[in-house]
Design an enzyme around this catalytic site. Structure first.
Site, PDB file in Angstrom:
ATOM      1  N   GLY A  14       0.469  -1.466   0.031  1.00 28.71           N
ATOM      2  CA  GLY A  14       0.406   0.440   0.056  1.00 28.71           C
ATOM      3  C   GLY A  14       0.803   1.041  -0.051  1.00 28.71           C
ATOM      4  CG  ASP A  15       0.662   3.745   2.496  1.00 28.97           C
ATOM      5  OD1 ASP A  15      -0.606   4.155   2.829  1.00 28.97           O
ATOM      6  OD2 ASP A  15       0.776   3.646   3.552  1.00 28.97           O
ATOM      7  N   GLY A  17       1.407   5.400  -3.775  1.00 31.18           N
ATOM      8  CA  GLY A  17       1.176   6.519  -4.843  1.00 31.18           C
ATOM      9  C   GLY A  17       0.176   6.591  -5.367  1.00 31.18           C
ATOM     10  CE  LYS A  18      -3.721   2.037  -4.106  1.00 29.45           C
ATOM     11  NZ  LYS A  18      -2.022   1.764  -3.002  1.00 29.45           N
ATOM     12  N   GLY A  42      -6.915   5.369   1.689  1.00 34.39           N
ATOM     13  CA  GLY A  42      -6.444   7.282   2.275  1.00 34.39           C
ATOM     14  C   GLY A  42      -5.780   7.867   1.732  1.00 34.39           C
ATOM     15  CG  HIS A  43      -5.593   9.569  -2.335  1.00 30.74           C
ATOM     16  ND1 HIS A  43      -6.306   8.200  -2.468  1.00 30.74           N
ATOM     17  CD2 HIS A  43      -6.371  10.678  -3.445  1.00 30.74           C
ATOM     18  CE1 HIS A  43      -6.862   8.382  -3.889  1.00 30.74           C
ATOM     19  NE2 HIS A  43      -6.657  10.137  -4.427  1.00 30.74           N
ATOM     20  CB  THR A  44      -4.142  14.040   0.520  1.00 36.31           C
ATOM     21  OG1 THR A  44      -4.755  13.548   2.032  1.00 36.31           O
ATOM     22  CG2 THR A  44      -4.996  15.807   0.923  1.00 36.31           C
ATOM     23  CD  GLN A 221      -6.489  -1.006   1.838  1.00 40.59           C
ATOM     24  OE1 GLN A 221      -7.223  -2.022   0.663  1.00 40.59           O
ATOM     25  NE2 GLN A 221      -6.810  -0.376   2.099  1.00 40.59           N
ATOM     26  CG  LEU A 329      13.961   7.440  -9.609  1.00 34.99           C
ATOM     27  CD1 LEU A 329      13.892   6.266  -9.553  1.00 34.99           C
ATOM     28  CD2 LEU A 329      13.997   7.559 -10.905  1.00 34.99           C
TER      29      LEU A 329
HETATM   30  P1  IMP Z   1      -6.979  -3.028   8.398  1.00 35.70           P
HETATM   31  O1  IMP Z   1      -6.583  -2.661   6.788  1.00 35.70           O
HETATM   32  O2  IMP Z   1      -7.288  -1.816   9.067  1.00 35.70           O
HETATM   33  O3  IMP Z   1      -7.669  -4.195   8.702  1.00 35.70           O
HETATM   34  O4  IMP Z   1      -5.430  -3.416   8.823  1.00 35.70           O
HETATM   35  C1  IMP Z   1      -4.365  -4.520   8.170  1.00 35.70           C
HETATM   36  C2  IMP Z   1      -3.341  -4.060   8.153  1.00 35.70           C
HETATM   37  O5  IMP Z   1      -3.451  -3.969   6.465  1.00 35.70           O
HETATM   38  C3  IMP Z   1      -2.724  -2.923   8.646  1.00 35.70           C
HETATM   39  O6  IMP Z   1      -0.671  -3.406   8.568  1.00 35.70           O
HETATM   40  C4  IMP Z   1      -2.935  -1.652   8.141  1.00 35.70           C
HETATM   41  O7  IMP Z   1      -1.718  -1.187   8.416  1.00 35.70           O
HETATM   42  C5  IMP Z   1      -2.266  -1.969   7.079  1.00 35.70           C
HETATM   43  N1  IMP Z   1      -2.980  -1.096   5.728  1.00 35.70           N
HETATM   44  C6  IMP Z   1      -4.710  -1.288   5.840  1.00 35.70           C
HETATM   45  N2  IMP Z   1      -4.535  -0.211   5.166  1.00 35.70           N
HETATM   46  C7  IMP Z   1      -4.164   0.632   4.106  1.00 35.70           C
HETATM   47  C8  IMP Z   1      -2.890   1.384   3.147  1.00 35.70           C
HETATM   48  O8  IMP Z   1      -4.048   2.231   3.193  1.00 35.70           O
HETATM   49  N3  IMP Z   1      -1.808   1.856   2.768  1.00 35.70           N
HETATM   50  C9  IMP Z   1      -1.262   0.947   4.111  1.00 35.70           C
HETATM   51  N4  IMP Z   1      -1.047  -0.131   4.758  1.00 35.70           N
HETATM   52  C10 IMP Z   1      -2.486  -0.321   5.012  1.00 35.70           C
END
Ligand code: IMP
Length: 417
Positions: A14-15, A17-18, A42-44, A221, A329
């Site tokens: 996840g995160d 930079g989608k 989430g993103h802003t 994610q 990068l």
């Molecule tokens: P949950 O989705 O809240 O149940 O979290 C389960 C795992 O997924 C945890 O390690 C969270 O930090 C991770 N996680 C959930 N959503 C995101 C996201 O949007 N970005 C990064 N990690 C996420």
């Protein structure tokens, strides 16, 4: 024959930079569809002076021409969704919620947090939003769907019956049974706010495809957080990979066209669980600082480390990635050397695939010469030679072309090859 949809999927934890890529693509697509996850994502987005926080509403909301679909694979918290909707005007006719999406209700978040507390040092490090319990109820066939909001009285009765049946469990977790009147009134509020948007979104997507509209499928994610293919149990509870778009919207695999996988030029992870290429030293801290690696949803500092080519090869294959968009990068600018995980060592044996459990895997690194500055480059040829070598070597390691390279948060600072 109907057209195929474009798909964006995260390839790491996840995160990646989608947001930057999805926002950009949302400007040219007629439909933008979320297929999995909830408000854990989430993103802003900054447009001029205004900042928008998106968790559940697809990114097409900022393109007045685009229609936005929240698919059946999503778990939807009405309270949070309604709050998010308040940022925008005139959503009717451009926002649609699947009647088959599952409701994430306040007690799901309470259960999530209680379970995490009970797990102590074995906690997953969830976002605490109730994602696991909501998907758990769905799979256990005791969940409630968005379509049930049409009849709040009946829904309230079912929720209360569920509490009655599971009283000892709820009590052990300190989750109180909702007050019947208050619950009913809340459900009525949800109904009033959401009813105009609730529909059969599968039919909508089919129609859009049949009419040759441009459809974008927006993943949330990343692959290593996928319920089946990630680092279980340190994962989220949804199908985050490409296949999730089929079940999470009701489209066939043949309806998926170009798959763009999003990856950062290094790696991050929030929450607990294995992360073989994590860097606990100065380099990790520098990646965190340079990359502003703090969670958008929870504000937590992200764990940082090097690009993991083994996990990426796994992700490219699982998702059927046609091109990778390599993000951030520029965050690697100024490092004397840059490392890449090219294999894992597990109990003394070197392997080149993602094993059953990554817990015992150590990274085997290849070291690359660093470069001064890639920031702001808009052509591949403008990148320093070392950065080009790095990218070309990554392409070889992961077996996929990097068709997009991002060199700053600015929309224009993007190399399209
Ligand atoms: P949950 O989705 O809240 O149940 O979290 C389960 C795992 O997924 C945890 O390690 C969270 O930090 C991770 N996680 C959930 N959503 C995101 C996201 O949007 N970005 C990064 N990690 C996420």
């Amino acid at each position: 024959m109907s057209k195929q949809a474009d798909l964006i999927v995260g390839l790491q934890w996840g995160d990646e930079g989608k947001g930057k890529i999805v926002d950009h693509m949302a400007q040219t697509h007629d439909y933008v569809c979320r297929f999995a996850g909830g408000h854990n994502a989430g993103h802003t987005i900054v447009v001029g002076e205004k900042k928008y926080a998106l968790h559940l509403i697809p990114s097409g909301v900022l393109n007045p021409e685009a229609k936005n679909i929240v698919g059946n694979g999503v778990v939807l918290s009405p309270v949070d969704f309604i709050k998010e909707m308040h940022q925008f005007e005139n959503l009717e006719g451009r926002l649609y919620i699947s009647d088959k999406a599952h409701l994430l209700l306040p007690y799901h978040a309470e259960i999530d947090r209680a379970r995490e507390r009970m797990k102590g040092d074995k906690a997953i490090g969830t976002t605490g939003k109730g994602i696991g319990p909501a998907y758990g109820d769905k799979v256990a066939r005791v969940g409630h769907r968005v379509g049930e909001l049409h009849e709040p009285r009946k829904l309230a009765e079912k929720i209360l019956a569920h509490f009655e049946m599971n009283r000892p469990v709820f009590e052990a977790m300190g989750v109180e049974t909702p007050d019947p009147q208050q619950l009913y009134h809340e459900l009525v509020e949800y109904k009033e706010a959401l009813e105009p948007y609730i529909t059969d979104t599968t039919l909508l997507v089919w129609k859009a495809l049949d009419e040759g509209k441009k459809v974008l499928l927006e993943g949330a994610q990343g692959t290593m957080l996928d319920i089946d293919h990630g680092t279980y149990p340190y994962v989220t509870s949804s199908t985050t990979v490409s296949a999730g778009a089929c079940s999470g919207l009701g489209i066939s695999p043949k309806a998926i066209g170009k798959v763009t996988g999003i990856a950062k030029a290094y790696c991050t992870r929030v929450g607990n669980g294995p992360f073989p290429s994590e860097d606990f030293g100065e380099a990790g801290q520098r990646l965190r600082d340079n990359g502003h690696e703090y969670g958008t949803t929870t504000g937590r500092p992200r764990r940082c480390g090097w690009f993991d080519a083994v996990a990426m090869r796994h992700a490219v294959r699982i998702n059927g990635v046609d091109q990778v968009a390599l993000m951030k990068l520029d965050v690697l600018d100024g490092f004397d050397e840059v490392k890449v995980c090219v294999a894992y060592r597990v109990h003394g044996e070197e392997i080149d695939y993602v094993p059953y459990d990554l817990e015992d895997a150590e990274s085997v690194y290849r070291i690359y010469k660093g470069w001064d500055r890639s920031e702001g480059a808009r052509n591949f040829e403008d990148l320093p030679q070392e950065a080009r070598d790095y990218i070309e070597s990554l392409e070889e390691l992961i077996g996929c072309r990097m068709g997009i390279i991002s060199t700053s948060p600015e929309r224009e600072d993007t190399i399209v090859r």
